[in-house]
Design a protein around this motif. Structure first.
Motif, short mmCIF file in Angstrom:
data_model
loop_
_atom_site.label_atom_id
_atom_site.label_comp_id
_atom_site.label_asym_id
_atom_site.label_seq_id
_atom_site.Cartn_x
_atom_site.Cartn_y
_atom_site.Cartn_z
N LYS A 37 26.32 27.79 42.86
CA LYS A 37 25.94 28.78 41.85
C LYS A 37 27.20 29.41 41.26
O LYS A 37 28.23 29.49 41.93
CB LYS A 37 25.08 29.88 42.49
N PRO A 38 27.14 29.88 40.02
CA PRO A 38 28.31 30.52 39.42
C PRO A 38 28.65 31.83 40.13
O PRO A 38 27.75 32.58 40.51
CB PRO A 38 27.92 30.75 37.97
N THR A 39 29.93 32.09 40.30
CA THR A 39 30.37 33.31 40.96
C THR A 39 30.75 34.39 39.97
O THR A 39 30.96 35.53 40.36
CB THR A 39 31.58 33.02 41.88
N PHE A 40 30.85 34.06 38.71
CA PHE A 40 31.20 35.02 37.67
C PHE A 40 30.01 35.25 36.76
O PHE A 40 29.07 34.46 36.74
CB PHE A 40 32.40 34.52 36.86
N PRO B 186 35.11 24.53 42.50
CA PRO B 186 33.71 24.77 42.89
C PRO B 186 33.03 23.49 43.35
O PRO B 186 33.38 22.39 42.93
CB PRO B 186 33.08 25.28 41.59
N LYS B 187 32.08 23.65 44.23
CA LYS B 187 31.27 22.52 44.66
C LYS B 187 30.34 22.13 43.52
O LYS B 187 30.05 22.92 42.63
CB LYS B 187 30.45 22.87 45.90
N GLN B 188 29.84 20.91 43.54
CA GLN B 188 29.09 20.40 42.40
C GLN B 188 27.78 21.15 42.17
O GLN B 188 27.38 21.34 41.04
CB GLN B 188 28.83 18.91 42.58
N ARG C 65 34.58 25.67 33.42
CA ARG C 65 34.69 27.11 33.15
C ARG C 65 34.77 27.89 34.46
O ARG C 65 35.59 28.79 34.61
CB ARG C 65 33.49 27.58 32.32
N GLU C 66 33.93 27.53 35.40
CA GLU C 66 33.94 28.19 36.71
C GLU C 66 35.28 27.97 37.41
O GLU C 66 35.85 28.90 37.98
CB GLU C 66 32.80 27.65 37.57
N ARG C 67 35.80 26.76 37.35
CA ARG C 67 37.09 26.46 37.98
C ARG C 67 38.22 27.27 37.34
O ARG C 67 39.05 27.85 38.03
CB ARG C 67 37.39 24.97 37.88
N ARG C 68 38.24 27.34 36.02
CA ARG C 68 39.30 28.08 35.33
C ARG C 68 39.19 29.58 35.59
O ARG C 68 40.21 30.26 35.72
CB ARG C 68 39.25 27.80 33.84
N LEU C 69 37.97 30.10 35.67
CA LEU C 69 37.82 31.51 35.98
C LEU C 69 38.27 31.82 37.40
O LEU C 69 38.83 32.89 37.67
CB LEU C 69 36.36 31.95 35.77
#
Length: 127
Positions: free
Chosen positions: A22-25, A17-19, A106-110
């Motif tokens: 917004k969260p996608t999940f 994700p970019k810094q 968390r976003e990256r792992r999801l």
């Protein structure tokens, strides 16, 4: 900062994700009891009254206000009396940074998890 580039090159730009993205999940995904919401403890009017800088208008604003008030009460030669307030600001900023980094990870792992699920579903459709 170079680690981010290497990770993006290795994992792909669709996973990293970019810094400031917004969260996608769903933010509550994986939290059965919910999450404690982050709230600003200082209003915009109070921040304007104290003349906080734009970089200080964050979740640590109450500590910035306390540090500014202490520095205002103690002239420049007595600034050593404000080290507790400065330490509180630094601690709050560090905790905020850690929380933002945990959210990014968390976003990256999801995203990696979703990519694996999509690949498994595509493999099942082919078979």
């Amino acid at each position: 900062m170079g680690n981010l580039w290497v990770r993006e090159f290795h994992d792909g730009p669709d996973v990293t994700p970019k810094q400031d993205s917004k969260p996608t999940f769903d933010p509550l995904l994986g939290f059965p009891n919910g999450r404690k919401p982050r709230v600003m403890t200082v209003s915009a009017e109070e921040m304007d009254a104290v003349q906080l800088q734009p970089g200080e208008r964050n979740y640590c604003a109450e500590y910035h206000i306390a540090a500014k008030a202490c520095l205002w009460k103690n002239p420049w030669i007595l600034n050593y009396r404000c080290h507790h307030e400065k330490h509180a600001v630094d601690h709050c900023l560090r905790e905020d940074y850690k929380l933002r980094m945990m959210e990014w990870e968390r976003e990256r792992r999801l995203r990696i998890r979703q990519k694996k699920i999509d690949a498994a579903n595509a493999a099942e459709e082919v078979d």
